[in-house]
Design a protein around this motif. Structure first.
Motif, PDB file in Angstrom:
ATOM      1  N   TRP A 119       0.781  -1.238   0.000  1.00 35.46           N
ATOM      2  CA  TRP A 119       0.000   0.000   0.000  1.00 35.46           C
ATOM      3  C   TRP A 119       0.810   1.284   0.000  1.00 35.46           C
ATOM      4  N   ALA A 120       2.100   1.191   0.287  1.00 35.03           N
ATOM      5  CA  ALA A 120       2.905   2.417   0.319  1.00 35.03           C
ATOM      6  C   ALA A 120       4.182   2.337  -0.508  1.00 35.03           C
ATOM      7  N   GLU A 121       4.587   1.123  -0.889  1.00 37.22           N
ATOM      8  CA  GLU A 121       5.887   0.977  -1.551  1.00 37.22           C
ATOM      9  C   GLU A 121       5.824   0.397  -2.957  1.00 37.22           C
ATOM     10  N   GLU A 122       4.623   0.066  -3.434  1.00 44.45           N
ATOM     11  CA  GLU A 122       4.440  -0.445  -4.800  1.00 44.45           C
ATOM     12  C   GLU A 122       5.295  -1.685  -5.064  1.00 44.45           C
ATOM     13  N   ARG A 123       5.259  -2.627  -4.115  1.00 46.62           N
ATOM     14  CA  ARG A 123       6.033  -3.859  -4.252  1.00 46.62           C
ATOM     15  C   ARG A 123       5.101  -5.062  -4.350  1.00 46.62           C
ATOM     16  N   ASP A 124       5.574  -6.088  -5.019  1.00 44.57           N
ATOM     17  CA  ASP A 124       4.799  -7.299  -5.256  1.00 44.57           C
ATOM     18  C   ASP A 124       5.136  -8.335  -4.187  1.00 44.57           C
ATOM     19  N   ILE A 125       4.260  -8.505  -3.205  1.00 49.67           N
ATOM     20  CA  ILE A 125       4.569  -9.412  -2.099  1.00 49.67           C
ATOM     21  C   ILE A 125       4.305 -10.876  -2.440  1.00 49.67           C
ATOM     22  N   SER A 126       3.977 -11.157  -3.690  1.00 50.97           N
ATOM     23  CA  SER A 126       3.932 -12.557  -4.109  1.00 50.97           C
ATOM     24  C   SER A 126       5.273 -12.982  -4.712  1.00 50.97           C
ATOM     25  N   ASP A 127       6.181 -12.019  -4.877  1.00 51.78           N
ATOM     26  CA  ASP A 127       7.498 -12.279  -5.460  1.00 51.78           C
ATOM     27  C   ASP A 127       8.472 -12.774  -4.385  1.00 51.78           C
ATOM     28  N   ASP A 128       9.145 -13.868  -4.664  1.00 53.84           N
ATOM     29  CA  ASP A 128      10.031 -14.481  -3.683  1.00 53.84           C
ATOM     30  C   ASP A 128      11.131 -13.531  -3.222  1.00 53.84           C
ATOM     31  N   ALA A 129      11.699 -12.770  -4.140  1.00 58.25           N
ATOM     32  CA  ALA A 129      12.777 -11.843  -3.772  1.00 58.25           C
ATOM     33  C   ALA A 129      12.273 -10.765  -2.825  1.00 58.25           C
ATOM     34  N   VAL A 130      11.079 -10.263  -3.072  1.00 54.32           N
ATOM     35  CA  VAL A 130      10.492  -9.235  -2.203  1.00 54.32           C
ATOM     36  C   VAL A 130      10.222  -9.819  -0.818  1.00 54.32           C
ATOM     37  N   ILE A 131       9.703 -11.021  -0.764  1.00 52.61           N
ATOM     38  CA  ILE A 131       9.439 -11.680   0.522  1.00 52.61           C
ATOM     39  C   ILE A 131      10.719 -11.806   1.326  1.00 52.61           C
ATOM     40  N   ARG A 132      11.785 -12.228   0.671  1.00 52.81           N
ATOM     41  CA  ARG A 132      13.069 -12.384   1.363  1.00 52.81           C
ATOM     42  C   ARG A 132      13.602 -11.030   1.849  1.00 52.81           C
ATOM     43  N   GLU A 133      13.427 -10.013   1.043  1.00 52.11           N
ATOM     44  CA  GLU A 133      13.885  -8.680   1.441  1.00 52.11           C
ATOM     45  C   GLU A 133      13.135  -8.186   2.673  1.00 52.11           C
ATOM     46  N   ILE A 134      11.833  -8.416   2.709  1.00 51.39           N
ATOM     47  CA  ILE A 134      11.032  -7.962   3.842  1.00 51.39           C
ATOM     48  C   ILE A 134      11.372  -8.765   5.100  1.00 51.39           C
ATOM     49  N   LEU A 135      11.540 -10.061   4.953  1.00 49.27           N
ATOM     50  CA  LEU A 135      11.966 -10.875   6.096  1.00 49.27           C
ATOM     51  C   LEU A 135      13.271 -10.343   6.666  1.00 49.27           C
TER      52      LEU A 135
END
Length: 199
Positions: A119-135
């Motif tokens: 909702w604020a960063e325009e990122r795709d949270i279904s993407d594995d790389a994004v998930i790893r970055e957030i973790l």
């Protein structure tokens, strides 16, 4: 000790707008929170609702006004038409579940990290790389996304059934285990807080 079951979708704008209010009130009172991410797109039709894309235009228009109002009222950045919405909630939900099952770290911060990404960063949270970055950004081992895949999938499905059986129909949805009181929506957090003070 008081316990809250917090049912949510990792792409819910209303869970995003809840911010950390639940966590702050829980910490102040020694309340524990169990995060129960689930598939909202399956929950809605099973409980008499519809996914946003299938709702009448009057409901969609009102939803947009409410998002803008609450965004401004709370002072949170929010793009009402994010680049990646809706997306598959399962991968990010598995990560939240696996992190919670590990017993370490701030799960509330991780949940907020995924919601903020949508909702604020325009990122795709279904993407594995994004998930790893957030973790990683929230202090978790990025490898937990792989290690917890099986248990995440199992509990994710169970959370949906638990939600239906418990009378949950949206996100965020909070149930106080000891009293059975239910609170739907980030705009009911004040009422939840008042209820906790009676226990």
């Amino acid at each position: 000790m008081t316990h809250i079951d917090y049912y949510l979708g990792t792409i819910s704008p209303w869970s995003y707008l809840a911010g950390d209010r639940l966590e702050r009130m829980a910490e102040k009172r020694g309340v524990t929170i169990r995060y129960k991410p689930l598939d909202l797109m399956q929950l809605f039709p099973r409980t008499g609702g519809q996914p946003p894309a299938q709702r009448h235009e009057s409901r969609l228009a009102y939803r947009m006004q409410e998002l803008e109002r609450w965004r401004d009222h709370l002072g949170l950045p929010l793009n009402t038409k994010p680049a990646f919405f809706p997306v598959n909630m399962a991968p990010s939900s598995y990560a939240v579940i696996a992190a919670q099952e590990s017993g370490a770290g701030d799960i509330g911060a991780l949940v907020r990290g995924f919601l903020r990404a949508v909702w604020a960063e325009e990122r795709d949270i279904s993407d594995d790389a994004v998930i790893r970055e957030i973790l990683d950004a929230e202090g978790f081992d990025p490898g937990i996304a792989d290690k917890g895949l099986f248990v995440g999938a199992e509990i994710y499905g169970r959370n949906l059934e638990d939600a239906v059986n418990a009378g949950v129909f949206g996100s965020p949805f909070y149930i106080v285990r000891e009293s059975g009181q239910k609170f739907w929506g980030q705009d009911r957090l004040d009422l939840l807080e008042a209820h906790l003070d009676t226990l």
